[in-house]
Design a protein around this motif. Structure first.
Motif, mmCIF file in Angstrom:
data_model
loop_
_atom_site.group_PDB
_atom_site.id
_atom_site.type_symbol
_atom_site.label_atom_id
_atom_site.label_comp_id
_atom_site.label_asym_id
_atom_site.label_seq_id
_atom_site.Cartn_x
_atom_site.Cartn_y
_atom_site.Cartn_z
ATOM 1 N N THR A 158 0.803 -1.226 0.000
ATOM 2 C CA THR A 158 0.000 0.000 0.000
ATOM 3 C C THR A 158 0.838 1.280 0.000
ATOM 4 N N SER A 191 0.648 3.440 -3.218
ATOM 5 C CA SER A 191 -0.586 4.104 -3.664
ATOM 6 C C SER A 191 -0.426 5.616 -3.710
ATOM 7 N N LYS A 192 0.222 6.205 -2.687
ATOM 8 C CA LYS A 192 0.409 7.661 -2.679
ATOM 9 C C LYS A 192 1.436 8.091 -3.716
ATOM 10 N N ARG A 230 -0.381 8.165 -6.894
ATOM 11 C CA ARG A 230 -1.282 9.312 -6.937
ATOM 12 C C ARG A 230 -0.518 10.588 -7.301
ATOM 13 N N GLY A 231 0.693 10.718 -6.779
ATOM 14 C CA GLY A 231 1.528 11.871 -7.126
ATOM 15 C C GLY A 231 1.903 11.862 -8.596
ATOM 16 N N SER A 288 -1.266 12.730 -10.702
ATOM 17 C CA SER A 288 -1.700 14.128 -10.635
ATOM 18 C C SER A 288 -0.991 14.979 -11.682
ATOM 19 N N ILE A 348 2.360 4.208 6.064
ATOM 20 C CA ILE A 348 1.165 3.939 5.266
ATOM 21 C C ILE A 348 -0.059 4.351 6.082
ATOM 22 N N LYS A 349 -1.180 4.511 5.435
ATOM 23 C CA LYS A 349 -2.385 5.010 6.109
ATOM 24 C C LYS A 349 -2.771 4.149 7.306
ATOM 25 N N SER A 384 5.675 10.397 0.167
ATOM 26 C CA SER A 384 5.405 9.522 -0.973
ATOM 27 C C SER A 384 4.727 10.240 -2.142
ATOM 28 N N PHE A 385 3.741 11.100 -1.841
ATOM 29 C CA PHE A 385 3.067 11.831 -2.922
ATOM 30 C C PHE A 385 4.072 12.711 -3.672
#
Length: 332
Positions: free
Chosen positions: A72, A75-76, A79-80, A83, A274-275, A291-292
């Motif tokens: 996981t 995932s960020k 996402r970065g 974007s 992680i979240k 991470s993003f």
């Protein structure tokens, strides 16, 4: 079928002006641009994107290779990447390497066959020379990891100092027998985080016992099973540092399965933030990676390479942060 000449006629401009508005290239007066956009909407014109890409020998697609999509943490990062890709008109093609070096290498063929304009590697297990040779021919950026001794554009954190910081946190809580759950020794992350652990232990004159270091694979299952091995030692550790959060969570579950508590009996530190780290019980002390931003900067860097922009900087080392939560306490 509506053609670009029909739009030009409706807007009373040249086809070149319509093309500049569509491609967002060149300078077009605002009122002219507005007329063209209104004509496109009125006629429901659909630009032939494929033809334009073929003329320019581009795909407007980038490939991102992930070592393990079930982890996981990525995932960020993705996402970065996404974007920036969306803002720049790129699609993202995802390749899951399943922690397999041969599979990772196979994705290089996509670049060689020109099915993507560039590649972001979130793993560095492929031979560094192979990656550098590819990077000389095609746009390639390495994110999250790096290759020693090679000049490949890279975005990461300093994993050695980060792991040293995490280990020192436990040492400052008076722990001396600190177990370490490493990533694979054949990965740069596994080696660097082990180096950080060893450095902290050595700097505080603490023994580095082979029985206290276990090689995992960054999975929950390896964290669980290797912690059971640590607990089977004649004198078990009072604290465990895991090279990622999934192994740390596995370690906590293993400790609890033996009727022990975290941090009552054993303190645990993870890595990545992680979240789930903040909502797990107890919430996990861990090293937070940006991470993003790793993903965002990697994609911005890749676009510059694709666009043949001279890079003022190609190696980015971002800041990390130790996030202290409930999974650690001072040894009494």
């Amino acid at each position: 079928m509506i053609r670009i000449v029909d739009v030009a006629k409706e807007a009373n401009v040249s086809t070149a002006t319509v093309s500049r508005v569509i491609s967002k290239s060149g300078t077009v007066k605002s009122d002219t641009k507005e007329r063209v956009l209104k004509a496109i909407e009125l006629l429901n014109y659909q630009p032939n994107v494929l033809a334009r890409q073929l003329r320019r020998m581009e795909t407007k697609t980038i490939l991102v290779v992930v070592p393990d999509i079930t982890n996981t943490f990525f995932s960020k990062v993705l996402r970065g990447i996404e974007s920036v890709a969306m803002e720049s008109g790129y699609q993202v093609l995802l390749g899951d390497a399943l922690n397999n070096v041969d599979r990772e290498s196979g994705y290089l063929n996509i670049l060689q066959q020109k099915k993507a304009d560039g590649m972001i590697l979130l793993t560095a297990r492929i031979d560094g020379q192979v990656v550098e040779d590819i990077a000389k021919q095609f746009p390639v950026v390495l994110a999250c990891e790096y290759t020693e001794g090679f000049e490949i554009p890279t975005v990461s954190i300093d994993n050695i100092s980060s792991a040293r910081k995490a280990t020192e946190h436990l040492i400052n809580l008076d722990h001396k027998r600190i177990g370490f759950l490493s990533g694979p020794f054949n990965s740069v992350l596994g080696r660097d985080r082990l180096k950080g652990y060893n450095q902290a232990m050595a700097q505080h004159s603490l023994p580095i016992l082979s029985t206290m270091v276990q090689e995992g694979d960054f999975s929950y299952e390896s964290g669980f099973n290797l912690t059971l091995k640590l607990l089977a030692n004649e004198v078990p550790p009072t604290a465990i540092f895991a090279a990622n959060d999934e192994m740390a969570i596995g370690a906590i579950k293993a400790i609890k399965s033996k009727g022990l508590s975290v941090p009552g009996n054993i303190s645990v530190v993870g890595f990545d933030d992680i979240k789930f780290a903040s909502i797990f019980e107890p919430s996990l002390t861990t090293v937070a990676q940006p991470s993003f931003d790793i993903g965002r900067i990697a994609m911005e860097l890749l676009i510059k390479i694709i666009s043949k922009v001279n890079l003022e900087k190609s190696q980015y080392i971002l800041d990390d942060k130790l996030v202290v939560r409930e999974s650690c306490k001072r040894l009494i």
